[in-house]
Design an enzyme around this catalytic site. Structure first.
Site, PDB file in Angstrom:
ATOM      1  N   SER A  61       0.844  -1.203   0.000  1.00  8.36           N
ATOM      2  CA  SER A  61       0.000   0.000   0.000  1.00  8.36           C
ATOM      3  C   SER A  61       0.876   1.249   0.000  1.00  8.36           C
ATOM      4  O   SER A  61       1.586   1.529   0.972  1.00  8.36           O
ATOM      5  CB  SER A  61      -0.902   0.001   1.234  1.00  8.36           C
ATOM      6  OG  SER A  61      -1.579   1.231   1.320  1.00  8.36           O
ATOM      7  N   MET A  63     -12.065   4.635  -0.791  1.00 13.78           N
ATOM      8  CA  MET A  63     -12.723   4.976   0.478  1.00 13.78           C
ATOM      9  C   MET A  63     -13.428   6.306   0.291  1.00 13.78           C
ATOM     10  O   MET A  63     -13.031   7.332   0.849  1.00 13.78           O
ATOM     11  CB  MET A  63     -11.676   5.035   1.594  1.00 13.78           C
ATOM     12  CG  MET A  63     -11.221   3.660   2.034  1.00 13.78           C
ATOM     13  SD  MET A  63      -9.674   3.714   2.944  1.00 13.78           S
ATOM     14  CE  MET A  63      -8.538   3.679   1.571  1.00 13.78           C
TER      15      MET A  63
END
Ligand code: DX5
Ligand code: ZN
Length: 217
Positions: A7, A67
């Site tokens: 990530s 998100m």
């Protein structure tokens, strides 16, 4: 197949290209890109230009974790920027089925993410349509958090649901994963491992190799 998805939220953004190339060359199969809107989660991170920038330096699977509220409004742009896999949150849209089909119509693989307190049972109907489910092991929005223990049982439940129905959906896990707990999480049934701070917090290539070594055992 077991895959690692570093990530880039925890990467040194002053040299993002180099960091992506380092984990790519060390064997990571995916690159995880967190897009945040400051509303669905209390933080801001990357947008579409970072997806394009990553596309310019790697051929690995760009794994975009959205998100954001109303993710359907951004799917075309994220796909056009080069995303291979687009994951939207169950909690972020009223029209999950439509949003999943929009992702597929763009030619990308489709995933759904669930927050820690969301039960896996909400995915029962949509599961056959999905390439991947992302089980969040922390509350989304920030790197470097500690895994919430009860989330590992959800991975086990999801794996049982997928196997019972002979589906081929991948299980990705994200948040608080390190070299100490990765084997336990994979034993629960996860096969795509996201890790931010445990990879980019030190030598990214070395950490990638160590993760991959443990993941092959
Ligand atoms: C957090 C993000 C994660 C984050 C994980 O909401 O979705 O992808 O980068 O970071 P670590 O591995 O440090 O928990
Ligand atoms: Zn993520």
């Amino acid at each position: 197949m077991n895959c690692l998805s570093p990530s880039i939220l925890s990467a040194d953004l002053t040299r993002l290209g180099e960091q992506v190339i380092a984990v790519d060359q060390a064997g990571a199969e995916y690159i995880h890109i967190d897009i945040m809107d400051g509303s669905f989660v209390p933080n801001l991170s990357f947008g579409v230009p970072i997806v394009s920038a990553c596309r310019g330096v790697t051929d690995k699977i760009l794994d975009v974790h959205m998100m954001v509220e109303h993710p359907e409004t951004l799917i075309d742009a994220v796909s056009a920027a080069g995303a291979d896999l687009i994951t939207i949150h169950y909690e972020a849209t009223r029209h999950l089925d439509a949003a999943i089909h929009k992702i597929k119509d763009c030619g990308a693989m489709a995933g759904v993410a669930i927050n820690p307190a969301t039960p896996v049972s909400v995915l029962s109907e949509i599961l056959p349509e999905l390439d991947m489910v992302l089980v969040m092991l922390v509350n989304p929005g920030f790197g470097g958090q500690k895994l919430i223990p009860y989330t590992v049982e959800k991975v086990r439940q999801l794996k049982a649901m997928i196997d019972e129905r002979h589906l081929s959906c991948d299980i990705e896990v994200d948040g608080g994963i390190n070299l100490e707990n990765v084997s336990r999480i994979m034993d629960a049934g996860a096969n795509i491992i996201v890790s931010g701070s445990s990879i980019f917090g030190g030598d990214a290539a070395e950490n990638t190799e160590e993760f991959l070594h443990l993941m092959q055992e």
